[in-house]
Design an enzyme around this catalytic site. Sequence first.
Site, PDB file in Angstrom:
ATOM      1  N   ARG A   1       0.857  -1.197   0.000  1.00 26.31           N
ATOM      2  CA  ARG A   1       0.000   0.000   0.000  1.00 26.31           C
ATOM      3  C   ARG A   1       0.888   1.241   0.000  1.00 26.31           C
ATOM      4  O   ARG A   1       0.583   2.251  -0.620  1.00 26.31           O
ATOM      5  CB  ARG A   1      -0.939   0.001   1.226  1.00 26.31           C
TER       6      ARG A   1
ATOM      7  N   TYR B   1     -16.377  19.053 -14.064  1.00 28.83           N
ATOM      8  CA  TYR B   1     -16.731  17.641 -14.251  1.00 28.83           C
ATOM      9  C   TYR B   1     -17.724  17.252 -13.145  1.00 28.83           C
ATOM     10  O   TYR B   1     -17.488  17.550 -11.965  1.00 28.83           O
ATOM     11  CB  TYR B   1     -15.455  16.790 -14.166  1.00 28.83           C
TER      12      TYR B   1
ATOM     13  N   ASP C   1      -7.277  20.568 -13.011  1.00 29.56           N
ATOM     14  CA  ASP C   1      -7.637  19.252 -13.534  1.00 29.56           C
ATOM     15  C   ASP C   1      -7.257  19.277 -15.008  1.00 29.56           C
ATOM     16  O   ASP C   1      -7.916  19.917 -15.831  1.00 29.56           O
ATOM     17  CB  ASP C   1      -9.137  19.016 -13.345  1.00 29.56           C
TER      18      ASP C   1
ATOM     19  N   LYS D   1      -8.369   8.551 -18.941  1.00 31.38           N
ATOM     20  CA  LYS D   1      -8.678   9.168 -20.215  1.00 31.38           C
ATOM     21  C   LYS D   1      -7.456   9.123 -21.144  1.00 31.38           C
ATOM     22  O   LYS D   1      -7.039   8.060 -21.534  1.00 31.38           O
ATOM     23  CB  LYS D   1      -9.194  10.587 -19.977  1.00 31.38           C
TER      24      LYS D   1
HETATM   25  C1  LIG Z   1     -13.239  11.325 -15.860  1.00 24.42           C
HETATM   26  C2  LIG Z   1     -12.875  12.596 -15.244  1.00 24.42           C
HETATM   27  C3  LIG Z   1     -12.630  12.673 -13.878  1.00 24.42           C
HETATM   28  C4  LIG Z   1     -12.804  11.499 -12.935  1.00 24.42           C
HETATM   29  O1  LIG Z   1     -11.857  10.517 -13.130  1.00 24.42           O
HETATM   30  P1  LIG Z   1     -12.109   8.946 -12.843  1.00 24.42           P
HETATM   31  O2  LIG Z   1     -10.853   8.313 -13.280  1.00 24.42           O
HETATM   32  O3  LIG Z   1     -13.300   8.546 -13.646  1.00 24.42           O
HETATM   33  O4  LIG Z   1     -12.378   8.826 -11.382  1.00 24.42           O
HETATM   34  C5  LIG Z   1     -12.261  13.914 -13.374  1.00 24.42           C
HETATM   35  N1  LIG Z   1     -12.125  15.003 -14.157  1.00 24.42           N
HETATM   36  C6  LIG Z   1     -12.364  14.959 -15.479  1.00 24.42           C
HETATM   37  C7  LIG Z   1     -12.190  16.187 -16.293  1.00 24.42           C
HETATM   38  C8  LIG Z   1     -12.742  13.760 -16.066  1.00 24.42           C
HETATM   39  O5  LIG Z   1     -12.992  13.727 -17.380  1.00 24.42           O
END
Ligand SMILES: *Cc1c(COP(=O)(O)O)cnc(C)c1O
Length: 381
Positions: free
Chosen positions: A46, A98, A170, A195
Site C-alpha cells: 500500500r 466535471y 484538472d 482518459k
Molecule cells: C473522468 C474525469 C474525472 C474522474 O476521473 P475517474 O478516473 O473517472 O475517477 C475527473 N475530471 C475529469 C475532467 C474527467 O474527465
Amino acid sequence: MKFESKVIHAGVHPDPSTGAIMTPIYQTSTYVQKSPGDHQGFEYARTQNPTRKALQENLAALEVGKYGVCFGSGLAAMDAVLQLLDPGDEIVATNDLYGGSHRLITKVHGRYGLKGKFIDMSKASAVAKRIGKKTKMVWIETPTNPMLNIVDIAAVSKAAKSKGAIVVVDNTFASPYLQNPLALGADIVIHSATKYLGGHSDVVLGAVIVNKKGLADKLYFTQNAVGAIPGPQDCFLVLRGIKTLHVRVERACKNAKKVAKYLERHPKVGNVYYPGFKTHPGYEIAKKQMRDFGGMVSFDLVEDKFIVAQKVLSNTQMFALAESLGGVESLIGHPASMTHASIPKKERLKVGLTDSLMRLSVGIEHVDDLIADLEKALTEI
Ligand SMILES: *Cc1c(COP(=O)(O)O)cnc(C)c1O
C-alpha cells in the site's frame, strides 16, 4: 529530455534482476526484509510498489513536476487533494466542472464543512474578485466539459496566489502533452489517467503531480493513510499507454480539427464548440497555453430537440455512444441525459448546454471514416 522521449524513458529503468526493458507488474503485497528495517525501500505494497513508483516518476516528468502520486481513480486523486483543506475552508471552482468533481466537493466534503463556490472563470479579472479570506483553494478545469471553455491558467494562478490560495488544475482534457499547468503557475495538477494517459479505455486510475515537497509529503501521507491506491497491473497499463501519448494526442487533435470544420459547415448543425476556432472566445488563451486545441468537440442541432439528437446518437457506428473520453476509439455522448443529467434544465441552458448538445471525443481512426459516420447519422435525422 524532450516530451516525446520522456513518455518512453522517464522513471523507467531496465529491471535490475533480469534486464527486462518493460517495468514488471510487481504483483506482491509485501517485501522480505533481511533483518528488521533492512530493505530496499519497499516494505508493504500500500505504501510502495515498484510499478507504481515508475508511473509516478514518469507522470511527474511529463508535467514538469518533481513528485507524482497515484490513486485508484481520478476522483480518489481529487479526494486526496481536497483533504489538504480543513472544515470551514472555501474552495472556488470552475462552474462547469466535471460532474463527479462537483459531487465530491458538495456531497462528500460538504458534509465535513468544505464550502464550494462555483464561478465562471472565462474572465480571469472576475475570478480575483471572487476569492476571499476563507478561500484556500482555487480549482480550475480547462478546457471545460462539455462546453470547452478556456480558463487562463497563468492569470487565475496569479490572482489566487496574491490571496494565498492553492491553485489546482484538472488537466484531464488537455493531457500533459498539450498543457503543463505547473509551468504556468499552478501548485497542483490532477489527472484522470483513465482518459488520455491510459488512452485505450482499459483502466481507471488517477494522479496528482506537484513541485513542492510540503504538498508531496501530505499527499503521500494520504495515499498511505487512506489507501485508495491503484493496483500494479493498472499502473502498468497506464505506463504502457503513456508511451504513445504524444502520437495519439497529436492525431486526435488533427482529426478533431477536421471534424469541427466539417460540422461547422453542416446545415443541420447549430453551434460547434471547439477552442481551435478563431471565433471561440478562448482561442487566444488556448493558443498561448496549449500546444494544440485537443481532441474534444461539442455541437448541437438546428432542430434543438432531444429526440432528434437521440437519432444521431443511435445512428453513429464508429462514434460509440459511451461516457468517458481520450481513448483511441471515438466516442459520442449526450451531456443533458448522461453526464449532466442532474443539472436543472434552466441552469444548463444558461451555459449553452442545450437539449441536443452532443460531445465528441475524437479518436485516432481515419478522419474520413469519422466524417462519413457523422454524415450518415446526420442525413438520417
Ligand atoms: C473522468 C474525469 C474525472 C474522474 O476521473 P475517474 O478516473 O473517472 O475517477 C475527473 N475530471 C475529469 C475532467 C474527467 O474527465
